[in-house]
Design an enzyme around this catalytic site. Structure first.
Site, PDB file in Angstrom:
ATOM      1  N   HIS A  79      -4.009  -4.718  -0.265  1.00  0.00           N
ATOM      2  CA  HIS A  79      -3.660  -5.267   1.045  1.00  0.00           C
ATOM      3  C   HIS A  79      -3.777  -6.788   0.989  1.00  0.00           C
ATOM      4  CE1 HIS A  79      -3.402  -1.594   3.519  1.00  0.00           C
ATOM      5  NE2 HIS A  79      -4.261  -1.101   2.648  1.00  0.00           N
ATOM      6  N   GLU A  82      -3.009  -8.935   3.159  1.00  0.00           N
ATOM      7  CA  GLU A  82      -3.446  -9.473   4.452  1.00  0.00           C
ATOM      8  C   GLU A  82      -4.954  -9.336   4.656  1.00  0.00           C
ATOM      9  OE1 GLU A  82      -2.822  -5.118   5.259  1.00  0.00           O
ATOM     10  OE2 GLU A  82      -1.908  -6.625   3.969  1.00  0.00           O
ATOM     11  N   CYS A 131       0.837  -1.201   0.000  1.00  0.00           N
ATOM     12  CA  CYS A 131       0.000   0.000   0.000  1.00  0.00           C
ATOM     13  C   CYS A 131       0.879   1.261   0.000  1.00  0.00           C
ATOM     14  CB  CYS A 131      -0.986  -0.043   1.166  1.00  0.00           C
ATOM     15  SG  CYS A 131      -2.321   1.182   1.000  1.00  0.00           S
TER      16      CYS A 131
END
Length: 211
Positions: free
Chosen positions: A186, A188, A81
């Site tokens: 992202h 995750e 990011c």
């Protein structure tokens, strides 16, 4: 076990990035100490927020030359990011110079009728480097989760590894050059596809990229 250092520079919650890497089979160390970063098998530069504060925080910790040296050493390095955006020279978002590791700039999405800015939610990647180890075992156009108003525009499109289209605008969503990879989404927060990408990064550490 593979040890990954996650750079701590007060830009966002690092817990989710660490959890994703741990789920991929790595041990994480959160630190801003150069000795910890160099001792790790790989380094992750996450980040949520604005360009200028990010660079100010890195400079206040004397981490700019450290990041340059880490990448130059050939150590596997992943930006996430904001950690992608600050690799570039400058941003329309602020006045601070970026890390300048990659030539290019960070630009804001142009307004369009009906277009939501920030771009927030799921979008499909178009892989411009489909053979990249980071993309192994993914669908042809995987869905990933994004939250951003700005995107990177590399001067050298050969570093571009994936794009997305938001409205009528097709922009860079990931870059790769030797041991350096960075993504706008992202991983995750991107369910199975994101965890696969993190697992691929961990696997690369065990089979280092030659620079």
């Amino acid at each position: 076990m593979t040890v990954i250092a996650v750079i701590d520079y007060d830009m966002g919650n690092l817990h989710s990035a660490c959890k994703g890497l741990e789920n991929a089979g790595a041990q994480t160390v959160v630190s801003d100490r150069p000795e910890d970063l160099f001792a790790a098998d790989a380094v992750v530069l996450p980040g949520v927020g604005a360009f200028d504060p990010a660079m100010q925080h890195l400079r206040s910790r004397q981490l700019v030359p450290v990041i340059h040296d880490l990448i130059a050493s050939g150590k596997p390095f992943l930006g996430i990011c904001l950690g992608l955006q600050i690799l570039f020279e400058h941003s329309e978002e602020g006045q601070e110079p970026g890390l300048g590791i990659l030539a290019g700039t960070v630009k804001r999405f142009d307004p369009e009728p009906g277009l939501t800015i920030p771009h927030m939610g799921w979008n499909q990647l178009d892989l411009t480097q489909p053979g990249l180890p980071l993309w192994q075992q993914l669908e042809l156009r995987p869905w990933l989760y994004f939250v951003h108003s700005y995107y990177v525009e590399p001067a050298d499109l050969e570093v571009q590894a994936a794009t997305i289209t938001h409205g009528s605008q097709t922009v860079t969503a990931a870059i790769a050059r030797n041991n350096l990879v960075a993504v706008q989404f992202h991983p995750e927060k991107s369910a199975d596809a994101g965890l696969q990408i993190l697992a691929n990064f961990v696997s690369q550490i065990k089979a280092p990229v030659l620079v």
